[in-house]
Design an enzyme around this catalytic site. Sequence first.
Site, mmCIF file in Angstrom:
data_model
loop_
_atom_site.group_PDB
_atom_site.id
_atom_site.type_symbol
_atom_site.label_atom_id
_atom_site.label_comp_id
_atom_site.label_asym_id
_atom_site.label_seq_id
_atom_site.Cartn_x
_atom_site.Cartn_y
_atom_site.Cartn_z
ATOM 1 N N LEU A 29 6.029 1.753 43.866
ATOM 2 C CA LEU A 29 5.174 2.864 43.448
ATOM 3 C C LEU A 29 3.934 2.405 42.685
ATOM 4 O O LEU A 29 2.809 2.777 43.052
ATOM 5 C CB LEU A 29 5.987 3.855 42.597
ATOM 6 N N TYR A 86 21.434 -2.279 50.163
ATOM 7 C CA TYR A 86 20.905 -3.130 49.089
ATOM 8 C C TYR A 86 21.848 -3.101 47.879
ATOM 9 O O TYR A 86 22.295 -4.148 47.395
ATOM 10 C CB TYR A 86 19.509 -2.656 48.687
ATOM 11 N N ARG A 134 12.069 7.134 37.046
ATOM 12 C CA ARG A 134 12.509 5.736 36.975
ATOM 13 C C ARG A 134 12.180 5.152 35.605
ATOM 14 O O ARG A 134 11.274 5.612 34.916
ATOM 15 C CB ARG A 134 11.796 4.896 38.057
HETATM 16 N N1 UDP Z 1 7.560 6.007 45.753
HETATM 17 C C1 UDP Z 1 6.632 6.925 46.252
HETATM 18 N N2 UDP Z 1 5.578 6.438 46.971
HETATM 19 C C2 UDP Z 1 5.393 5.096 47.211
HETATM 20 C C3 UDP Z 1 6.337 4.186 46.682
HETATM 21 C C4 UDP Z 1 7.410 4.670 45.971
HETATM 22 O O1 UDP Z 1 6.759 8.127 46.049
HETATM 23 O O2 UDP Z 1 4.409 4.728 47.875
HETATM 24 C C5 UDP Z 1 8.688 6.512 44.938
HETATM 25 C C6 UDP Z 1 10.058 6.171 45.463
HETATM 26 O O3 UDP Z 1 10.467 7.105 46.444
HETATM 27 C C7 UDP Z 1 10.883 6.236 44.173
HETATM 28 C C8 UDP Z 1 9.912 5.715 43.107
HETATM 29 O O4 UDP Z 1 8.608 5.901 43.670
HETATM 30 O O5 UDP Z 1 11.181 7.590 43.872
HETATM 31 C C9 UDP Z 1 10.097 4.245 42.764
HETATM 32 O O6 UDP Z 1 10.131 3.516 43.981
HETATM 33 P P1 UDP Z 1 9.959 1.938 44.058
HETATM 34 O O7 UDP Z 1 9.968 1.572 45.512
HETATM 35 O O8 UDP Z 1 8.769 1.525 43.243
HETATM 36 O O9 UDP Z 1 11.224 1.358 43.301
HETATM 37 P P2 UDP Z 1 12.816 1.645 43.513
HETATM 38 O O10 UDP Z 1 13.140 2.803 42.619
HETATM 39 O O11 UDP Z 1 13.051 1.914 44.969
HETATM 40 O O12 UDP Z 1 13.430 0.365 43.068
#
Ligand code: UDP
Length: 257
Positions: A121, A72, A152
């Site tokens: 998340l 990505y 984040r």
């Molecule tokens: N995450 C999690 N459980 C979930 C979805 C996401 O623990 O059901 C974690 C993910 O591993 C990352 C953070 O939440 O550490 C943010 O993930 P998201 O997919 O929202 O956004 P990204 O950072 O990938 O753009």
Amino acid sequence: VFHFAASCLVPESVKHPAKYYRNNISATFSMLEAMRATNHDRVVFSSTCAVYGVPQRLPLTEDHPKNPTTPYGRTKLAIEWMLEDYHNAYGLRWAGLRYFNAAGCEPDDGLGEDHEPETHLIPNVVRYALRMSPELTIFGNDYPTPDGTCIRDYIHVTDLADAHIRAMDKLDVVSQIQLNLGTGSGYSNLEVVRAVEKVAGVPLRPTIGPRRPGDPPELVANAAAAQRLLQWQPSRSGLEAIVGEVWQWMSQHPHGY
Ligand code: UDP
């Protein structure tokens, strides 16, 4: 042209890179060729903080080395290179806006987040709190962060939209723009869970699962350049406000759109 369309799920890109090379790089190339054929010479492009990879220093500034760790992130960086080359050769004016974690919605206008499957998340925690999903897994609690979960920087979609309009206008006077769009504040995954608990008024007990491939421990923007160049200031991006809106929209739309 505002170019938002893309495949944008980190874990999926690790499993199915071909989809990302086709939908992101190849489709953007076709779009740029169509722009060239029709004399359209301006584009604002949805880039990402994933172009940086694992941060060597935080908060991330635009000149931080680019070492994307996932397909990505690599496809988004490759598109920035494409835009730069089209600028040099054909005079394309472009802005690459590197979003941190896009979040939030506009429940009063009936606009919310509805993905199938949902992987992000905030909506996942809210769905769990509303008992729309049976469990919630937090991916890893052994990261080098204060509570062990990833950190984040959540930026509201309406703040992002505002920056896009400003960037398009700014292309009148600056022909290449690369900017981070974030707030400068990071929240851990468990802090997000706590914020949803507050709104829901019930305790949430997530399961701790293994780390998700490609996840850097911490991603927080230094957004000073965007604030300076675009006179842009996020006004909707407080975590509690974002979570409250997502809660409102999902409560009103239990089956999505
Ligand atoms: N995450 C999690 N459980 C979930 C979805 C996401 O623990 O059901 C974690 C993910 O591993 C990352 C953070 O939440 O550490 C943010 O993930 P998201 O997919 O929202 O956004 P990204 O950072 O990938 O753009």
